[in-house]
Write a protein that holds these residues in place. Structure first.
Motif, mmCIF file in Angstrom:
data_model
loop_
_atom_site.group_PDB
_atom_site.id
_atom_site.type_symbol
_atom_site.label_atom_id
_atom_site.label_comp_id
_atom_site.label_asym_id
_atom_site.label_seq_id
_atom_site.Cartn_x
_atom_site.Cartn_y
_atom_site.Cartn_z
ATOM 1 N N LYS A 54 0.822 -1.218 0.000
ATOM 2 C CA LYS A 54 0.000 0.000 0.000
ATOM 3 C C LYS A 54 0.854 1.264 0.000
ATOM 4 O O LYS A 54 0.496 2.268 -0.625
ATOM 5 N N LYS A 55 1.987 1.235 0.722
ATOM 6 C CA LYS A 55 2.825 2.433 0.804
ATOM 7 C C LYS A 55 3.370 2.825 -0.564
ATOM 8 O O LYS A 55 3.408 4.000 -0.922
ATOM 9 N N ILE A 56 3.814 1.831 -1.336
ATOM 10 C CA ILE A 56 4.347 2.117 -2.672
ATOM 11 C C ILE A 56 3.245 2.630 -3.588
ATOM 12 O O ILE A 56 3.436 3.598 -4.334
ATOM 13 N N TYR A 57 2.064 2.000 -3.533
ATOM 14 C CA TYR A 57 0.957 2.444 -4.383
ATOM 15 C C TYR A 57 0.590 3.890 -4.056
ATOM 16 O O TYR A 57 0.318 4.701 -4.945
ATOM 17 N N ARG A 58 0.627 4.200 -2.775
ATOM 18 C CA ARG A 58 0.288 5.567 -2.367
ATOM 19 C C ARG A 58 1.372 6.549 -2.818
ATOM 20 O O ARG A 58 1.080 7.661 -3.253
ATOM 21 N N ASP A 69 -6.673 4.146 -10.134
ATOM 22 C CA ASP A 69 -6.465 3.279 -8.979
ATOM 23 C C ASP A 69 -5.140 2.537 -9.195
ATOM 24 O O ASP A 69 -5.058 1.588 -9.978
ATOM 25 N N VAL A 70 -4.074 2.975 -8.522
ATOM 26 C CA VAL A 70 -2.731 2.480 -8.810
ATOM 27 C C VAL A 70 -2.587 0.992 -8.514
ATOM 28 O O VAL A 70 -1.979 0.253 -9.285
ATOM 29 N N GLU A 71 -3.173 0.534 -7.414
ATOM 30 C CA GLU A 71 -3.050 -0.887 -7.065
ATOM 31 C C GLU A 71 -3.683 -1.768 -8.141
ATOM 32 O O GLU A 71 -3.093 -2.763 -8.580
ATOM 33 N N THR A 252 -2.252 11.710 6.621
ATOM 34 C CA THR A 252 -1.205 12.629 7.086
ATOM 35 C C THR A 252 -0.756 13.580 5.990
ATOM 36 O O THR A 252 -0.177 14.628 6.283
ATOM 37 N N ASN A 253 -0.972 13.199 4.709
ATOM 38 C CA ASN A 253 -0.436 13.972 3.580
ATOM 39 C C ASN A 253 1.064 14.214 3.731
ATOM 40 O O ASN A 253 1.600 15.230 3.284
ATOM 41 N N TYR A 254 1.724 13.239 4.388
ATOM 42 C CA TYR A 254 3.171 13.348 4.627
ATOM 43 C C TYR A 254 3.514 14.667 5.316
ATOM 44 O O TYR A 254 4.611 15.199 5.161
#
Length: 369
Positions: A54-58, A69-71, A252-254
């Motif tokens: 999920k982190k990479i897709y995000r 939808d990247v995933e 969080t929007n980083y």
């Protein structure tokens, strides 16, 4: 360890490849741009692979600002189009992997030959190495003293509360209006479609894990300064990826890292901020947002844009889900006679009027040849 270069070979006829064509039939040119953005990210990894999580897709979605939808897209590229392969929790491009492994092999051979030359010229090379070390040390000392360069044209920033709130669409509209007035616009964006619309994509080093926060600010400032001087632009229009702040419980929007880097690299004159469709529009909310953005990003925001999107918190999956309005005729309640302008993304007439008013305010700082 960082790679020595960021180059990889790219077939000039890739766009006509059967697998690519099948993918484009479903995802269009945005899918094509997304494919190459993912390939570039793979190239920057030591293993030339990306973790399928999920982190990479995000991260991919934030980098490209895509609505895809990247995933699902990655899984389709693996299972339907056979553009990627998956192994042990990672996905990769077999073509890229073969090319880069061959490049690494050649680099290893070249390194071995260089070491032999070193052994044959040990004393001379040692002296040269010592000299180079002093130069590197001096270069690093000088680098720490590097300051931001002055960019003496107006800067307009397009920001958003978060992802998926029509920042790119708003940027396209603003660019069109400004160019109609005869000004040359340096438009910087994170959307892969920007290149098709006369925009520049923000540089990849903004996402590098090998550069510090101050280094990114200085590098971006110098990168933009060079472009302005080379092309003699009249105004900079920059779209900030992600959102300006965390909201709800799961987003969080980083913590606004990229908008913070951009706002430190540039002195922003005017900020537009995109809101989600059903944001509370009372005066206190708007003032609090403006005060926060001015305090954190040194960006004055008086213009707000209501996007097509809205969001809901999914407490079961602990994530934010984004939706696009179905009823395009629905008119939101927009406050009037306020010190803040709130405009609907669909209202091109009012948006153009507001941009023209801003251009008039900035006129003394814009030099048109």
């Amino acid at each position: 360890m960082a790679k020595e270069t960021y180059y990889f070979s790219h077939d000039s006829n890739a766009i006509t490849d059967t697998k690519i064509l099948n993918m484009r039939a479903d995802y269009g040119l945005e899918g094509y741009g997304l494919f190459w953005a993912i390939i570039e990210m793979m190239r920057n990894e030591e293993s030339y692979k990306l973790q399928a999580d999920k982190k990479i897709y995000r991260a991919i979605k934030t980098l490209t600002n895509t609505n895809i939808d990247v995933e699902k897209y990655v899984q389709d590229c693996i299972n339907e189009y056979e553009l990627f392969k998956e192994d042990n929790g990672y996905f990769f491009s077999n073509s890229l992997l073969k090319r880069m492994l061959e490049k690494d092999r050649k680099s290893a051979v070249a390194k071995e030959k260089a070491e032999k030359r070193w052994n044959n010229n040990a004393i001379a090379m040692q002296q040269q190495c010592s000299s180079n070390a002093n130069k590197v040390k001096e270069s690093k000392e000088n680098k720490n003293k590097v300051n931001k360069k002055e960019i003496d044209i107006p800067v307009i920033s397009v920001m958003g509360l978060g992802e998926n709130c029509d920042k790119f669409q708003l940027q396209v509209k603003i660019k069109k209006v400004i160019e109609k007035q005869g000004y040359r616009v340096l438009a910087l964006c994170s959307n892969v479609l920007g290149g098709f619309l006369g925009m520049e994509n923000l540089p990849g080093f903004l996402y590098s894990k090998f550069m510090s926060y101050p280094e990114k600010i200085i590098a971006l400032n110098h990168w933009i300064h060079t472009k302005v001087k080379q092309q003699e632009y009249d105004v900079i229009l920059v779209g900030c990826p992600g959102g300006v702040s965390e909201f709800e419980k799961y987003e969080t929007n980083y913590f606004g890292e990229l908008p913070l880097i951009i706002s430190n690299a540039l002195d922003v004159d005017i900020g537009f901020l995109a809101l989600y469709r059903y944001t509370d529009l009372n005066y206190t909310v708007l003032k609090n947002i403006s005060d926060f953005v001015l305090r954190k990003y040194n960006t004055p925001v008086k213009e707000y844009i209501l996007s097509r999107q809205f969001y809901k918190a999914d407490h079961e999956w602990k994530k934010i889900r984004y939706y696009t309005m179905e009823d395009m005729n629905e008119k939101p309640a927009i406050p009037e006679n306020s010190e803040y302008q709130v405009l609907d993304i669909f209202d091109d007439t009012k948006i153009e009027k507001e941009i023209l008013k801003i251009l008039e305010e900035l006129a003394n700082n814009i030099f048109v040849i």
